[in-house]
Each structure stands twice: as C-alpha cells, then as structure tokens.
Design a protein around this motif. Structure first.
Motif, PDB file in Angstrom:
ATOM      1  N   SER A  97      56.767 -13.510 -25.916  1.00 49.95           N
ATOM      2  CA  SER A  97      57.787 -12.497 -26.161  1.00 49.95           C
ATOM      3  C   SER A  97      59.063 -12.896 -25.432  1.00 49.95           C
ATOM      4  CB  SER A  97      57.301 -11.127 -25.684  1.00 49.95           C
ATOM      5  OG  SER A  97      58.312 -10.151 -25.835  1.00 49.95           O
ATOM      6  N   TRP A  98      60.151 -12.991 -26.173  1.00 46.00           N
ATOM      7  CA  TRP A  98      61.442 -13.376 -25.590  1.00 46.00           C
ATOM      8  C   TRP A  98      61.343 -14.656 -24.774  1.00 46.00           C
ATOM      9  CZ3 TRP A  98      65.485 -11.161 -27.669  1.00 46.00           C
ATOM     10  CH2 TRP A  98      65.370  -9.862 -28.183  1.00 46.00           C
ATOM     11  N   GLY A  99      60.560 -15.595 -25.259  1.00 46.12           N
ATOM     12  CA  GLY A  99      60.458 -16.891 -24.618  1.00 46.12           C
ATOM     13  C   GLY A  99      59.523 -16.962 -23.437  1.00 46.12           C
ATOM     14  N   ARG A 100      58.882 -15.873 -23.118  1.00 50.34           N
ATOM     15  CA  ARG A 100      57.930 -15.868 -22.014  1.00 50.34           C
ATOM     16  C   ARG A 100      56.512 -15.755 -22.563  1.00 50.34           C
ATOM     17  NH1 ARG A 100      59.030 -11.784 -17.244  1.00 50.34           N
ATOM     18  NH2 ARG A 100      57.154 -12.890 -16.576  1.00 50.34           N
ATOM     19  N   GLU A 101      55.581 -16.333 -21.833  1.00 48.97           N
ATOM     20  CA  GLU A 101      54.174 -16.254 -22.201  1.00 48.97           C
ATOM     21  C   GLU A 101      53.444 -15.261 -21.303  1.00 48.97           C
ATOM     22  OE1 GLU A 101      53.408 -20.738 -23.994  1.00 48.97           O
ATOM     23  OE2 GLU A 101      52.670 -20.213 -22.004  1.00 48.97           O
ATOM     24  N   TYR A 102      52.577 -14.505 -21.923  1.00 52.70           N
ATOM     25  CA  TYR A 102      51.777 -13.527 -21.200  1.00 52.70           C
ATOM     26  C   TYR A 102      50.302 -13.790 -21.493  1.00 52.70           C
ATOM     27  CZ  TYR A 102      56.232 -11.125 -20.748  1.00 52.70           C
ATOM     28  OH  TYR A 102      57.538 -10.822 -20.460  1.00 52.70           O
ATOM     29  N   TRP A 103      49.490 -13.617 -20.451  1.00 52.42           N
ATOM     30  CA  TRP A 103      48.068 -13.898 -20.563  1.00 52.42           C
ATOM     31  C   TRP A 103      47.256 -12.642 -20.299  1.00 52.42           C
ATOM     32  CZ3 TRP A 103      46.070 -18.697 -21.822  1.00 52.42           C
ATOM     33  CH2 TRP A 103      46.976 -19.766 -21.816  1.00 52.42           C
ATOM     34  N   GLY A 104      46.147 -12.525 -21.021  1.00 53.13           N
ATOM     35  CA  GLY A 104      45.204 -11.472 -20.742  1.00 53.13           C
ATOM     36  C   GLY A 104      44.315 -11.835 -19.564  1.00 53.13           C
ATOM     37  N   GLN A 105      43.463 -10.909 -19.171  1.00 51.23           N
ATOM     38  CA  GLN A 105      42.574 -11.115 -18.031  1.00 51.23           C
ATOM     39  C   GLN A 105      41.380 -11.998 -18.391  1.00 51.23           C
ATOM     40  OE1 GLN A 105      43.024  -9.988 -14.774  1.00 51.23           O
ATOM     41  NE2 GLN A 105      45.059  -9.639 -15.598  1.00 51.23           N
ATOM     42  N   GLY A 106      41.102 -12.116 -19.663  1.00 51.62           N
ATOM     43  CA  GLY A 106      39.976 -12.946 -20.092  1.00 51.62           C
ATOM     44  C   GLY A 106      38.737 -12.118 -20.389  1.00 51.62           C
ATOM     45  N   THR A 107      37.973 -12.600 -21.339  1.00 56.02           N
ATOM     46  CA  THR A 107      36.696 -11.956 -21.685  1.00 56.02           C
ATOM     47  C   THR A 107      35.626 -13.042 -21.797  1.00 56.02           C
ATOM     48  OG1 THR A 107      35.592 -10.454 -23.244  1.00 56.02           O
ATOM     49  CG2 THR A 107      37.174 -12.004 -24.194  1.00 56.02           C
ATOM     50  N   GLN A 108      34.486 -12.797 -21.186  1.00 55.10           N
ATOM     51  CA  GLN A 108      33.430 -13.811 -21.123  1.00 55.10           C
ATOM     52  C   GLN A 108      32.655 -13.859 -22.437  1.00 55.10           C
ATOM     53  OE1 GLN A 108      32.461 -16.000 -18.477  1.00 55.10           O
ATOM     54  NE2 GLN A 108      31.161 -16.861 -20.088  1.00 55.10           N
ATOM     55  N   VAL A 109      32.474 -15.057 -22.939  1.00 57.54           N
ATOM     56  CA  VAL A 109      31.594 -15.301 -24.079  1.00 57.54           C
ATOM     57  C   VAL A 109      30.508 -16.250 -23.608  1.00 57.54           C
ATOM     58  CG1 VAL A 109      31.394 -16.352 -26.359  1.00 57.54           C
ATOM     59  CG2 VAL A 109      33.370 -14.903 -25.812  1.00 57.54           C
TER      60      VAL A 109
END
Length: 113
Positions: A97-109
């Motif tokens: 978004s607007w040139g920035r990257e955002y990450w989620g907390q992660g989900t285990q598989v």
C-alpha cells in the motif's frame, strides 16, 4: 497503515487441502500475496496477485495452489490442494500500500504423512 489478519491454517494429512484467508484493513491496497517459512529455512514466495487478478506462483505451488482475492473485502485467499510434507511452514500474508509492504503475523500449516 495496513493491518492483516490471517486465518485457515492447521494440521492436515498429506494429500489434503487447506484454504488460507487474509483480510486487510486499510486503504489503497495493491498487490497481495503469500510467503512461507519452514523451520531453519529462509522465507520464500508462494504466490502473489495484483488488483487486476494477475497471478504469480512459485514453482513449488504451480498446479496445486490457487491464489485469489476479493477486492471489495480486501481479502486474499490461498487454496492449497495435494499438500505435501514439504509444505509445512508458517504462511505469511503480505500486502502493498502506497509503496510500503505489510506483513501478517503468520499462520501455521502442518502437513503430516
């Protein structure tokens, strides 16, 4: 600011399927995608999808995984079929978004044989 909420991970037997979801809270969200990180390995790309629906897959995901998105809901999905032991990892959602990257907390598989 963009906040990502992932869901859908879990334990599945080899050959089974899982569907991951990632809902993004924010504005002007452009490409979204999934990465994964297995124990003692680097984080790697799984798949990405543009706002227009153009997709990109890692070779390991081609033919088994399908990425899709609902732009109205700012949500990206990862349908994973024919899961293998080597798919075991923490799966992270990413959004730009607007040139920035955002990450989620992660989900285990976890795929069991």
């Amino acid at each position: 600011q963009v906040q990502l909420a992932e869901s859908g991970g879990g334990l599945v037997q080899a050959g089974g399927s899982l569907r991951l979801s990632c809902a993004a809270a924010g504005n002007y969200i452009k490409p979204m995608g999934w990465f994964r990180q297995a124990p003692e390995k680097q984080r790697e790309l799984v798949a990405t999808i543009s706002v227009g629906g153009t997709t990109n897959y890692a070779d390991s995901a081609k033919g088994r995984f399908t990425i899709s998105r609902d732009n109205a809901k700012n949500t990206v999905y990862l349908q994973m079929n024919s899961l293998k032991d080597e798919d075991t990892a923490v799966y992270y959602c990413i959004a730009s978004s607007w040139g920035r990257e955002y990450w989620g907390q992660g989900t285990q598989v976890t795929v069991s044989s």
